[in-house]
Design a protein around this motif. Structure first.
Motif, PDB file in Angstrom:
ATOM      1  N   SER A 105       0.872  -1.184   0.000  1.00  0.00           N
ATOM      2  CA  SER A 105       0.000   0.000   0.000  1.00  0.00           C
ATOM      3  C   SER A 105       0.906   1.230   0.000  1.00  0.00           C
ATOM      4  CB  SER A 105      -0.936  -0.004   1.213  1.00  0.00           C
ATOM      5  OG  SER A 105      -0.222  -0.215   2.419  1.00  0.00           O
ATOM      6  N   SER A 116      -3.790  -0.155  -2.415  1.00  0.00           N
ATOM      7  CA  SER A 116      -4.397   1.031  -1.810  1.00  0.00           C
ATOM      8  C   SER A 116      -3.457   2.216  -1.977  1.00  0.00           C
ATOM      9  CB  SER A 116      -4.657   0.796  -0.318  1.00  0.00           C
ATOM     10  OG  SER A 116      -5.102   1.981   0.316  1.00  0.00           O
ATOM     11  N   LYS A 119      -9.023   1.988  -5.502  1.00  0.00           N
ATOM     12  CA  LYS A 119      -7.707   2.031  -4.869  1.00  0.00           C
ATOM     13  C   LYS A 119      -7.539   3.248  -3.984  1.00  0.00           C
ATOM     14  CE  LYS A 119      -4.313  -0.468  -7.684  1.00  0.00           C
ATOM     15  NZ  LYS A 119      -2.997  -0.372  -8.351  1.00  0.00           N
ATOM     16  N   ILE A 138      -7.047  -0.388   5.418  1.00  0.00           N
ATOM     17  CA  ILE A 138      -6.043  -0.607   4.375  1.00  0.00           C
ATOM     18  C   ILE A 138      -5.280  -1.908   4.602  1.00  0.00           C
ATOM     19  CG2 ILE A 138      -3.905   0.299   3.377  1.00  0.00           C
ATOM     20  CD1 ILE A 138      -5.019   3.100   3.775  1.00  0.00           C
TER      21      ILE A 138
END
Length: 832
Positions: free
Chosen positions: A373, A448, A475, A822
């Motif tokens: 992420s 993400s 996203k 997340i």
């Protein structure tokens, strides 16, 4: 001087503390006796002969031994529970001093202070001995440090991954008004008291060489003829608040074992070997090497790969020791990319999965995307890193191959969605115009992508990364930044913390949202008076520091107005300077003018290669010299530039400040965290509708902040469509015309071209950051601020409302969002 030595009761008190596993159960006599015993064992002399530095090291060592017990227990518990773990990769971790923070989090600060007092030692003196760790520079690094604190305090399994810089960024000295840079020798004792060196976990990092493709039933990539550098980890414990949890910050150091090199080899001698050692180890000498030349760029890229390769090799190795199937990696591991500096984590994880774990591309890519992420921290083009593809090919040949493959597959997918739309595909490609776009790489390889304030995320989605958002809207998310209230309120401002706890209890330390219980006290004159007394005490403390270090006497009844942050054109320190110049001009024209006394405080570093920012520092100091030595204004204005701004200095300035300057050009500051620290300590913000200022206004109320200037939409409109001419402001506002001309007309006792760079930037280069455009609005807001300050009851009410609504900006809340939304941590997420 001690009059007697205290008995250790015929046992080793150090061992007693080590076995007393609950730190809150430690008594004053135990701690006192343990300190005496440890000092004698370490230094072989009495306390009466000791220096403050020796006492500090013994106290820190004793504290570390307590921390070590909790660290071991945490590792053992994690091995049993097997929770999902997050690894936070960041080029910076701006920790500040750790001794007091650790004592507070262990719950033994008061015990320690009393024990030392019985020995004739003042804890505050020893706390001042500790060096700030040279591991960061600004908001990015301090944010990362705050997140580590929240991870540990909330009991979440998490780790930081960074570099162990020997000399940090630099130590700033101001001489003749100019910034001079010196090595920040924070490791002059050759070791950091809090770290654990782990040579048994060292890892090789490969640079240069060639890659041979071997096809024998299965394609393999053989990296040959490379330079091999060893990464040695140093673990710094991160102590949770009164919960016996200790997480780690793992810092990597480039090291060479010279004992393996032969001095007598043909063409070599010991000088060559030692020179080679110094050359290799310089990789982790400095944070942000000057990248104005090729060699500096290469060193920065080398640092970034060194960080991610060492970290990811370590992460995967640890994972495989406890889990046999690498396909389970995203279920047990989350890897977070903090800004673009660690973006090479994407191809590096692919390399490990393909080359070391024998996975195919599709499976490796699926694992990588689900594991990674990315937080974006900026919309400034110069901060969205790009690296020449040829440089990456030469330095990292296998990573170059993987990046090219990622780019080719990404462009192929984009072509399927947008056939023929070459401009869109080019704008989203990982490689374009001979450059690798690190933000694009991080977006492609992550599940993400988040901005760090509501407005920043909206600008990313609607403007800077609109094509990416349109392509994959799922996203993108927002996680507004936060700060650890345990350091920035509980530790940095203990008088305010005690005042709050006396009023609403101490649960706010664990649940900062409970600070909202202060809001009903807005009409409580007794509490408001207490708030004013705390602020006055903190202002006296800062005034004493200024007198001792700068020989300037400041009026504690004046408004302490602080602008402390990295020196950069978009942060607009020069707008503040222009207002001070205008205020000074009015006072010179009319010495009897009714002006609220003001003390303007600046602090911050300019990047060594940033010429204009360094000239801004010279401008501030030149103005300070002129104003501070002008007797005609009767000391109603003072200007200070405090050199070598760092966390410890911020802990002194922020609790003492009345006004928080957050005046960046709207849309340019992603979030800011200094604004949150000031808010939490009862300073009132003057700022643009930019970054987290908007959310501060929304929480504290529009009546409790001073807002001015263009909106983000207006700024972006001017950038896109034009329509702004600074000469119009220059000709129509005599105040602007006066201060701009004073930069070059001899008003300052410097050469006529000293500040020509600023003059030209404002008038001849379009005033990129709209200082002239926002000047009138800023002056009006400052005038309104000064008038409001004269009504002290109203001012204290504003301060209180800021403190009461600052709980939302705790990094505990921020981290709860990351962990739940997340990283999908599989352990209970405590309520923030």
């Amino acid at each position: 001087m001690l009059t007697k030595q205290h008995s250790t009761n015929n046992h080793c008190s150090g061992q007693l503390l080590a076995h007393n596993t609950k730190s809150e159960n430690i008594t004053v006599p135990e701690f006192r006796d343990a300190f005496v015993a440890k000092f004698g064992a370490v230094h072989g002399k009495t306390l009466g002969e000791a220096t403050d530095r020796e006492k500090f090291h013994v106290l820190a060592t004793l504290t570390r031994e307590i921390v070590s017990q909790n660290l071991i227990k945490t590792h053992q518990q994690r091995a049993t529970d097997d929770p999902k773990q997050v690894y936070y990769l960041s080029i910076e971790f701006l920790l500040g001093r750790l001794l007091e923070n650790n004592l507070v989090n262990l719950g033994i600060r008061d015990i320690c202070a009393e024990a030392l007092s019985q020995l004739g030692i003042e804890l505050g003196v020893l706390l001042g001995v500790e060096e700030d760790a040279g591991l960061g520079n600004g908001g990015l690094g301090r944010l990362a440090a705050c997140y580590l604190d929240s991870m540990a305090a909330m009991g979440l399994a998490g780790h930081g991954c960074g570099l162990r810089y020997r000399y940090g960024l630099f130590e700033q000295k101001i001489m003749g008004g100019y910034q001079h840079e010196y090595p920040d020798n924070w490791l002059k004792d050759r070791a950091y008291v809090w770290e654990y060196r782990r040579p048994d976990e060292k890892l090789p990092i490969r640079f240069g060489g060639t890659v041979r493709v071997q096809t024998n039933g299965k394609t393999r990539f053989i990296h040959e003829n490379y330079e091999r550098i060893i990464a040695v980890p140093y673990d710094v414990p991160i102590v949770g608040y009164k919960n016996e949890i200790v997480n780690t910050l793992r810092l990597w150091s480039a090291e060479v074992d010279v004992s393996r090199h032969i001095c007598s080899a043909p063409g070599a001698d010991c000088n060559n070997v030692i020179g080679y050692k110094h050359g290799i180890e310089s990789l982790t000498d400095l944070l942000y090497p000057d990248d104005s030349q090729y060699e500096g760029k290469l060193l920065r890229l080398k640092q970034q790969y060194f960080l991610v390769s060492a970290s990811l090799q370590s992460i995967v190795r640890s994972f495989l020791l406890h889990h046999g199937n690498v396909s389970e990696l995203p279920d047990k591991i989350a890897i977070h990319i903090n800004d673009t500096h660690p973006a090479l984590a994407v191809p590096e994880l692919m390399r490990i999965l393909i080359d070391d774990c024998d996975l195919g591309w599709e499976e490796a890519w699926d694992i990588t995307v689900r594991t990674m992420s990315y937080t974006n921290h900026t919309i400034l083009p110069e901060a969205l890193e790009k690296w020449p593809i040829d440089m990456i090919k030469r330095l990292l040949p296998r990573i170059h191959m993987i990046i090219c493959e990622i780019n080719e597959r990404t462009c192929r997918e984009l072509w399927e969605r947008y056939p023929g739309d070459w401009n869109r595909i080019r704008s989203m490609a990982v490689i374009s115009d001979g450059q690798v776009h690190m933000a694009h790489l991080a977006i492609a390889g992550s599940h993400s992508v988040n901005g760090v304030a509501e407005i920043h995320t909206e600008i990313l989605k609607k403007s800077v990364m609109n094509n990416f958002y349109t392509y994959a809207p799922g996203k993108f998310t927002n996680v507004t930044n936060g700060i650890t209230h345990r350091r920035w309120l509980l530790t940095a401002n203990p008088l305010l913390a005690n005042l709050i706890s006396d009023a609403i209890g101490s649960n706010w330390v664990e649940y900062p949202c409970e600070l909202a219980q202060l809001a009903p006290l807005v009409k409580d004159n007794s509490f408001l008076e207490g708030l004013a007394n705390v602020k006055r005490y903190n202002k006296l403390k800062l005034a004493q520091y200024i007198k001792a270090n700068y020989n300037v006497i400041v009026d504690v009844n004046s408004i302490f107005d602080s602008h402390i942050k990295r020196i950069h054109a978009y942060k607009r320190q020069c707008l503040n300077v222009m207002h001070i110049m205008d205020l000074y001009n009015r006072l010179r024209d009319n010495p009897n003018l009714d002006v609220q006394p003001r003390t303007f405080i600046f602090g911050g570093k300019a990047a060594p290669g940033y010429y204009k920012a360094k000239k801004t520092i010279k401008l501030i100091n030149t103005l300070a010299d002129k104003i501070n030595n002008d007797k005609s204004i009767n000391d109603r204005l003072k200007v200070l530039f405090l050199e070598n701004y760092n966390v410890s200095q911020a802990e002194l300035i922020i609790p003492a400040s009345d006004v928080s300057e957050q005046i960046s050009t709207a849309s340019r500051e992603a979030s800011g965290t200094g604004n949150m620290k000031f808010m939490m300590n009862g300073a009132v913000t003057i700022g643009t509708l930019d970054g987290a200022n908007i959310e501060i206004r929304n929480f504290a109320g529009a009546d409790n902040i001073f807002i001015f200037g263009l909106s983000a939409e207006e700024v972006l409109g001017y950038y896109r469509y034009g329509g702004y001419n600074p000469w119009d402001v220059y000709h129509n506002d005599s105040r602007v015309r006066t201060v701009i001309e004073q930069l070059v007309n001899g008003f300052f006792p410097v050469g006529p071209d000293e500040f020509r760079t600023h003059y030209d930037a404002f008038l001849h280069h379009g005033d990129e950051y709209f200082l002239l455009k926002d000047f009138a609005s800023y002056v009006d807001a400052q005038s309104h601020l000064a008038d409001t300050y004269q009504d002290q009851r109203r001012w204290q009410q504003m301060c209180l409302m800021n403190i009461a609504h600052s709980g939302w900006f705790s990094s505990d809340r921020t981290f709860s969002q990351y962990a739940a939304d997340i990283w999908e941590m599989d352990q209970p997420i405590p309520l923030w």
